[in-house]
Design a protein around this motif. Structure first.
Motif, PDB file in Angstrom:
ATOM      1  N   VAL A  34       0.815  -1.224   0.000  1.00  0.00           N
ATOM      2  CA  VAL A  34       0.000   0.000   0.000  1.00  0.00           C
ATOM      3  C   VAL A  34       0.847   1.273   0.000  1.00  0.00           C
ATOM      4  CG1 VAL A  34      -1.511   1.379   1.496  1.00  0.00           C
ATOM      5  CG2 VAL A  34      -2.177  -0.928   0.820  1.00  0.00           C
ATOM      6  N   PRO A  35       1.859   1.425   0.864  1.00  0.00           N
ATOM      7  CA  PRO A  35       2.639   2.671   0.841  1.00  0.00           C
ATOM      8  C   PRO A  35       3.257   2.961  -0.521  1.00  0.00           C
ATOM      9  CG  PRO A  35       3.082   1.459   2.854  1.00  0.00           C
ATOM     10  CD  PRO A  35       2.290   0.543   1.973  1.00  0.00           C
ATOM     11  N   ARG A  36       3.799   1.939  -1.174  1.00  0.00           N
ATOM     12  CA  ARG A  36       4.425   2.139  -2.478  1.00  0.00           C
ATOM     13  C   ARG A  36       3.394   2.473  -3.550  1.00  0.00           C
ATOM     14  NH1 ARG A  36       4.943  -0.913  -6.827  1.00  0.00           N
ATOM     15  NH2 ARG A  36       4.110  -2.754  -5.746  1.00  0.00           N
ATOM     16  N   VAL A  37       2.276   1.744  -3.555  1.00  0.00           N
ATOM     17  CA  VAL A  37       1.278   1.908  -4.612  1.00  0.00           C
ATOM     18  C   VAL A  37       0.506   3.209  -4.466  1.00  0.00           C
ATOM     19  CG1 VAL A  37      -0.830   0.925  -5.605  1.00  0.00           C
ATOM     20  CG2 VAL A  37       1.073  -0.586  -4.964  1.00  0.00           C
ATOM     21  N   VAL A  52      -7.788   4.148   0.177  1.00  0.00           N
ATOM     22  CA  VAL A  52      -6.995   2.965  -0.164  1.00  0.00           C
ATOM     23  C   VAL A  52      -7.892   1.740  -0.313  1.00  0.00           C
ATOM     24  CG1 VAL A  52      -5.281   1.343   0.733  1.00  0.00           C
ATOM     25  CG2 VAL A  52      -4.833   3.799   0.809  1.00  0.00           C
ATOM     26  N   LEU A  53      -8.831   1.552   0.612  1.00  0.00           N
ATOM     27  CA  LEU A  53      -9.744   0.410   0.532  1.00  0.00           C
ATOM     28  C   LEU A  53     -10.541   0.433  -0.756  1.00  0.00           C
ATOM     29  CD1 LEU A  53     -11.051   0.221   4.205  1.00  0.00           C
ATOM     30  CD2 LEU A  53      -9.738  -1.544   3.014  1.00  0.00           C
ATOM     31  N   SER A  54     -11.021   1.614  -1.132  1.00  0.00           N
ATOM     32  CA  SER A  54     -11.788   1.729  -2.380  1.00  0.00           C
ATOM     33  C   SER A  54     -10.932   1.310  -3.571  1.00  0.00           C
ATOM     34  CB  SER A  54     -12.273   3.169  -2.550  1.00  0.00           C
ATOM     35  OG  SER A  54     -12.964   3.312  -3.777  1.00  0.00           O
ATOM     36  N   GLY A  55      -9.676   1.770  -3.593  1.00  0.00           N
ATOM     37  CA  GLY A  55      -8.787   1.402  -4.691  1.00  0.00           C
ATOM     38  C   GLY A  55      -8.453  -0.077  -4.717  1.00  0.00           C
TER      39      GLY A  55
END
Length: 301
Positions: A34-37, A52-55
């Motif tokens: 997650v941090p990288r993306v 983030v959850l939506s993505g």
């Protein structure tokens, strides 16, 4: 979740598991990246976590591309893959199931046991002027294929055990549990996916249960499609018993999309059914015209 709340890596993994229906242990690498993306750092704010959850949920539902290296094959004269009909699976788990099967190895469809061809010139309905019948005639003689054995493993097929349990006890919850246990153990059980869809569609009284049926049918169709070669133009006759689970899943997927008002998608799936099984042992020719005309779904006679 309040905007001031913070979410740790483990907390996000738990939230994603709850919303996706995928076990948390299977989401380790997804959340780790997650941090990288997303360009964030732990812990996340409440707002960042929701974004983030939506993505992540969107990514997990994205349909895998069809194996179509030959883009010149005429549309309508071959099987149309699920990824050409929709860009999202109903359930987040479908994509991961397909990746798991890819990793384990795919068994391709092979020639039918009789080794013969389907010849539309021998069809009793040779004068049918419907669009699907014209497409079948235009495709000319085609080889008959047989899907890989849909009943993976030794002994009685899991779908038969589940059906026997339902018949002997009348316990529908136990029946569903048996089917779900079978696909968790081996997701190649296409007939179990199809029967899960049938069960959900039979009790579908709202969009939530319809979405459940759609997820089961989509998974069954997508799993079966893995066995098809690119630009598949063959025939999957109902007489080949191994073909029936796939044809059941296609039929159910078309019905579910029709009930959801997705007529164009339903028509594409029904077209696949009739193109791959022109003998139409499921009565789809009586439905496809209504769907193509934009008629709303209605219970059968």
């Amino acid at each position: 979740m309040t905007a001031s709340a913070t979410v740790s890596e483990n907390g996000l993994r738990t939230m994603l598991a709850r919303r996706s229906g995928i076990e948390a242990d299977a989401l380790w690498s997804t959340v780790y990246d997650v941090p990288r993306v997303f360009g964030v750092s732990w812990p996340l704010t409440g707002r960042e976590a929701e974004e983030v959850l939506s993505g992540l949920l969107d990514t997990l539902r994205r349909v895998l591309p069809a194996p179509l290296p030959d883009r010149d094959t005429a549309h309508g004269l071959r099987y149309v893959y699920l990824s050409e009909i929709t860009d999202r699976y109903a359930g987040c788990g479908t994509r991961r199931i397909l990746e798991r099967i890819h990793y384990a190895g795919i068994t391709p469809a092979g020639p039918a046991f009789d080794g013969g061809e389907y010849d539309p010139r021998c069809d009793a309905d040779a004068d049918d002027t419907s669009s699907w019948a014209r497409a079948v005639r235009a495709a000319g003689p085609r080889p008959r294929y047989r899907m890989p054995d849909p009943y993976v493993g030794e002994g009685e097929p899991p779908v038969d055990r589940a059906l026997g349990l339902r018949e002997s006890t009348g316990d529908l919850a136990a029946y569903r549990t048996a089917l779900l246990a079978a696909v968790r153990e081996d997701p190649r059980q296409v007939d179990c996916w199809a029967h899960l869809g049938i069960d959900a569609l039979e009790r579908a009284d709202d969009e939530a249960v319809l979405a459940e049926a759609l997820g089961y049918y989509q998974t069954g169709v997508a799993v079966a499609e893995l066995a098809l070669p690119p630009a598949f133009t063959g025939v999957l006759a109902w007489g080949e018993l191994d073909n029936r689970p796939f044809l059941r899943a296609l039929h159910g997927l078309g019905l579910t999309w029709w009930r959801l008002g997705e007529n164009a998608k339903a028509a594409a799936v029904f077209g696949n059914s009739l193109f791959t099984n022109p003998d139409d042992n499921q009565g789809i020719r009586t439905l496809i015209g209504q769907v193509q005309a934009g008629a709303p779904w209605h219970p059968g006679p």
